[in-house]
Design an enzyme around this catalytic site. Structure first.
Site, mmCIF file in Angstrom:
data_model
loop_
_atom_site.group_PDB
_atom_site.id
_atom_site.type_symbol
_atom_site.label_atom_id
_atom_site.label_comp_id
_atom_site.label_asym_id
_atom_site.label_seq_id
_atom_site.Cartn_x
_atom_site.Cartn_y
_atom_site.Cartn_z
ATOM 1 N N HIS A 109 44.938 38.379 31.333
ATOM 2 C CA HIS A 109 46.676 38.351 31.344
ATOM 3 C C HIS A 109 46.916 37.310 30.109
ATOM 4 O O HIS A 109 47.782 37.662 29.463
ATOM 5 C CB HIS A 109 46.872 37.769 33.027
ATOM 6 C CG HIS A 109 47.377 38.756 33.560
ATOM 7 N ND1 HIS A 109 48.524 39.479 33.511
ATOM 8 C CD2 HIS A 109 46.572 39.475 34.698
ATOM 9 C CE1 HIS A 109 48.535 40.313 34.566
ATOM 10 N NE2 HIS A 109 47.563 40.253 35.328
ATOM 11 N N HIS A 131 40.488 38.139 35.637
ATOM 12 C CA HIS A 131 41.862 39.003 35.264
ATOM 13 C C HIS A 131 42.725 38.038 34.753
ATOM 14 O O HIS A 131 43.595 38.455 33.943
ATOM 15 C CB HIS A 131 42.152 39.293 36.755
ATOM 16 C CG HIS A 131 43.277 39.903 36.774
ATOM 17 N ND1 HIS A 131 43.711 41.290 36.636
ATOM 18 C CD2 HIS A 131 44.661 39.513 37.671
ATOM 19 C CE1 HIS A 131 44.836 41.609 36.693
ATOM 20 N NE2 HIS A 131 45.484 40.671 37.439
ATOM 21 N N GLN A 157 42.282 35.538 32.829
ATOM 22 C CA GLN A 157 42.235 35.416 31.223
ATOM 23 C C GLN A 157 42.525 36.633 30.465
ATOM 24 O O GLN A 157 42.930 36.503 29.591
ATOM 25 C CB GLN A 157 40.374 35.194 31.218
ATOM 26 C CG GLN A 157 39.739 33.837 31.293
ATOM 27 C CD GLN A 157 40.526 32.697 30.692
ATOM 28 O OE1 GLN A 157 40.797 32.689 29.403
ATOM 29 N NE2 GLN A 157 41.217 31.634 31.512
#
Length: 106
Positions: free
Chosen positions: A79, A75, A77
């Site tokens: 973002h 998650h 990465q």
């Protein structure tokens, strides 16, 4: 700092960068180009912080410290990559809005 807090920090910095990039586009749409560029710089600063965290994690792994690849890390990465892409796109959109404005003012 423990791994989970580090990953959450990556999410926070990336989310802040994404928000600032979106804000910079809104300033450009309103022909506030100085504010747009200032806000885009803030997005770059946040991305810089996120990138430092990512680099530290990569260096740790290269040095032998293994971390589990958790859903939280995936998650984070996601973002980061989303924020980087949006920041680049915002830069192009600001430039486009500025050129359009200059051509309309002529």
């Amino acid at each position: 700092m423990d791994y989970e807090k580090t990953v959450i920090g990556l999410i926070v910095n990336s989310g802040n960068a994404r928000s600032k990039a979106m804000e910079s586009i809104q300033f450009a749409k309103n022909e506030e180009f100085v504010k747009a560029k200032e806000t885009l710089q803030q997005a770059s600063d946040e991305l810089g912080e996120a990138h430092k965290v990512q680099t530290d994690l990569i260096q740790q792994e290269a040095g032998g410290t293994k971390h589990d690849v958790t859903l939280l890390m995936v998650h984070a990465q996601d973002h980061l990559m989303n924020a980087m892409t949006l920041k680049d796109l915002a830069e192009e959109m600001i430039d486009l809005h500025e050129k359009l404005h200059k051509n309309l003012v002529k």
